[in-house]
Write a protein that holds these residues in place. Sequence first.
Motif, mmCIF file in Angstrom:
data_model
loop_
_atom_site.group_PDB
_atom_site.id
_atom_site.type_symbol
_atom_site.label_atom_id
_atom_site.label_comp_id
_atom_site.label_asym_id
_atom_site.label_seq_id
_atom_site.Cartn_x
_atom_site.Cartn_y
_atom_site.Cartn_z
ATOM 1 N N THR A 111 56.223 35.346 45.229
ATOM 2 C CA THR A 111 54.907 34.364 45.634
ATOM 3 C C THR A 111 54.212 34.264 44.329
ATOM 4 O O THR A 111 53.809 35.183 43.919
ATOM 5 N N TYR A 145 50.442 32.426 43.183
ATOM 6 C CA TYR A 145 49.437 31.381 43.441
ATOM 7 C C TYR A 145 49.202 30.375 42.469
ATOM 8 O O TYR A 145 49.542 30.640 41.196
ATOM 9 N N THR A 188 49.648 28.670 47.434
ATOM 10 C CA THR A 188 50.846 29.904 47.176
ATOM 11 C C THR A 188 52.078 29.159 47.508
ATOM 12 O O THR A 188 52.329 28.546 48.523
ATOM 13 N N SER A 238 52.276 40.097 45.687
ATOM 14 C CA SER A 238 52.824 38.795 45.177
ATOM 15 C C SER A 238 54.459 38.744 45.511
ATOM 16 O O SER A 238 55.301 38.085 44.808
#
Length: 974
Positions: free
Chosen positions: A661, A663, A678, A766
Amino acid sequence: MASLSRALRGIAATRPRQSPARGWGLRPLVSGPGPTSEKSVPYQRTLKDTAGLLWQLRPSDVEVELLAHTRQVVSCELEEETGLHTGWIQNGGLFIASSQQRLDEYKRLMSLGRVYGIESHVLSPGETKALYPLMNVEDLYGTLYVPHDGTMDPAGTCTSLARAATARGAQIIENCPVTGIRVRTDDFGVRRVAAVETEHGSIRTPCVVNCAGVWARAVGRMAGVNVPLVAMHHAYVVTERIEGIQNMPNVRDHDASVYLRLQGDALSVGGYETNPIFWEEVSDEFAFGLFDLDWDVFTQHIEGAINRVPVLEKTGIKSTVCGPESFTPDHKPLMGEAPELRGFFLGCGFNSAGMMLGGGCGQQLAYWIVHGRPEKDMHSYDIRRVPMGAGGWAVAALEWGGGGDGLSLSRVQLKAELRPLCVRGCYRSREASGLPTALCELERGEASALGTDGPGCSLGLTNGLPPPGLVDAPLRGSGPLSLPASSHKRDISGSVLGAPSRHPAQPWKGAPYAVAAAVNGVGVRTLTSVVPLPRPVCSLCLAPQQELRARGCVFQERHGWERPGWFGAQGPAPVLPYDYCGAYGHQAREDYTYGRLLGQEYTFSFPPHHDVIKKECLACRGAAAVFDMSYFGKFFLVGPDARKAADWLFSADVSRPPGSTVYTCMLNHRGGTESDLTVSRLAPGPQASPLAPAFEGDGYYLAVGGAAAQHNWSHIRTVLQDRKFWCQLIDSSEDLGLISVQGPASRAILQELLEADLSDDAFPFSTHKLVRAAGHLVRAVRLSFVGELGWELHAPRPSCLPVYQALMTAGAKHGLVNAGYRAIDSLSIEKGYRHWHADLRADDSPLEAGLAFTCKLKSSVPFLGREALEKQRAEGLRRRLVGFTVDEKVPMFGLEAIWRNGQVVGHVRRADFGFTINKTLAYGYIRDPSGGPVSLDFVKSGDYALERMGVTHAAQAHLKSPFDPDNKRVKGVY
């Protein structure tokens, strides 16, 4: 000649008042055929009969800049270019404060005026009397005087504009009615403008701008474009000569909802009433005629005007003007390219402020058409801010009061009530503006949705400001409601599909607005449409919403969604059906829980629930908190070209393995930030589920702020079309809920609930996984928007309630608490996280905002906006986002002036109170007054102060977050 007082006394008390649902007949003042000869000429009714007021100060930095451009064009540039006098009169402007809150608002505007070099003065009642001897000042707290405000002459301005335009090659064709808009579908299935049809032939063009005012909806229907505005009667009267009124400034009394415009030796008196007359059957044959003035409705303005200038009681009425005016759901104009049709632009719905906003908005619309995006952050005016409802209908969020039996409109209940216009009580929230408790007020009789422009919070609006009345994101707590049981998904299959299928418009009889809503996980979506719904609304049980309300949730409305604001001890606070301010046969409501909560928001100080928000924040920092973030937009991007599309759309490198993931930002060609979001990389699979579609190749799951969901959807779709990427963009926002658990104890709580190893090695920051929570399959994402160890649980809608209940049971022994968006606002600013459309906007680059780490500039991969960023980096940043802390415990909301070494260098975009560090925090962009680059040394070397309501407070500048600057907590290091 009748005087105002005689008109007031002469109104028949027994005259029935008509319901807005029943309509009003048209009554032209002249007999015979209407003035059709003026149809389609440059100076149409809505211009030639407008008041032409121009106020320079508004609770928005962007609007201040737009107004400044209009003033420059009208007062200087047009006359220099054409030799014609536009009729500009600089007689000044005076805002009236009948309460301390209103005066505080004017002090805020004065501070903002310093940033833009606009002279303004806050006057005492005595100073006001000396300036305007005919004014009654006994009930005043003070006034705001802006000497360089003034009045525009509509006819003179339009004549000058027409001459300037024709001199530059434009052609103006009069008396040529438009009969249709021809649309073509290109080879990729995208609908585009092809031509304009008229009674005299066709004009081939790829671009049309809909500037048809109250007729804009009709023009939109010609092209299959929904234009969310309604037409109403809007009126003013012109008095006889008044001795001593000459050279007086124009007056705006927001609390009385009245304006007094100087007209030679007389006054024009008008305002915005709580019970306006709807023009439901907008007639093409009416042309630009006038209605008879309804004195029953206009009475309230007479009362306010006589109170403010008592000599009006004995002054005669020379003439009346009552014509149609268009108003929009959030009291902001409609501009930009329509999501349904490429090449179809809007420049309408100006809510009686078209003259003063016209110059600045016209300039931005020109950039929009030529370059694809405007120069300034025009999101508050962009048609893409309006959410799309079931079947692709354009909708505008309103409060819905579920009495349990049928449709019942219930907008935010105000101390200074709303009129029954299709208006969202207050369009502002943390995500959009990042402000704490703010007086985003809706004026009695003025429909406005303030704060869509970021940190602008204000009292009232329409040609100016408003009265005490709102919450920053309107509070809300309605009854059961839902959309019909059908798919809520939008799907763009490949770049060939430009928009979802739409239903043909059907005439709506009965109530002026239809209401639709849908459950979204724990959250509830509430939508009110300004266009007819294709089918009736049914209702379903909303147990999740009822569960939160039973736990003391005070709801906010945001972009049509109901979301938790905070959790208080006052018990349930439902919103009762809207009372229409006592108009149209409704009984005005006197007192109830939700109304009292609103009343506590009417302050520029800390509200009583400040300590409630503090408890939620400290519980999150010390133990754990659960946040319902279900209103987030949730999209899937899949298909053969998904990887190419992702590389081009997203500034960060998202080409990581499935399970990651990232940002990232999405930029425009100028390097401005269209979104931050995201992006989670998905593994392909043949089986579709609510948590992922079936696809081969590359796929991505996008989570975007709910307030900007439609903006994100439209931006992505436009890029896919322009670049001819073969992808699917699927909207699952209403099929998935989002429950976020954050805090030091979050791992221990979730480990009892999730069938997965949550250790750092097994589930690092993340990353995301499909796991089971209380027996339900969810997508767990290890992220934080508050700067703590935590996970987001993205769950199918039916799973949200059981997952939430299991979570609260497991978290009881760990100190888990419910928390709302007010806590998110405070926690996120304390950590230095950005909020799009507050401290990060379409006119801010990631480099300026301190988000260079989201840009893959070290790679060779091209992406949208890269060239602009590289040029900016080479030339040096001309402004930079800086964080500030203030040791004094003073509330700030945005728009405060930033002083450096005795000079104003910018203004605050976003502010809130940080409870962990026990200080006020603020973020704003600063410039070097010399015009040079803003280096890190420049930031560090200054002595700073923030000006709040005319008083400066010493501040410390920070280039890194003052809380956990090393980001240890999000990694689980405490």
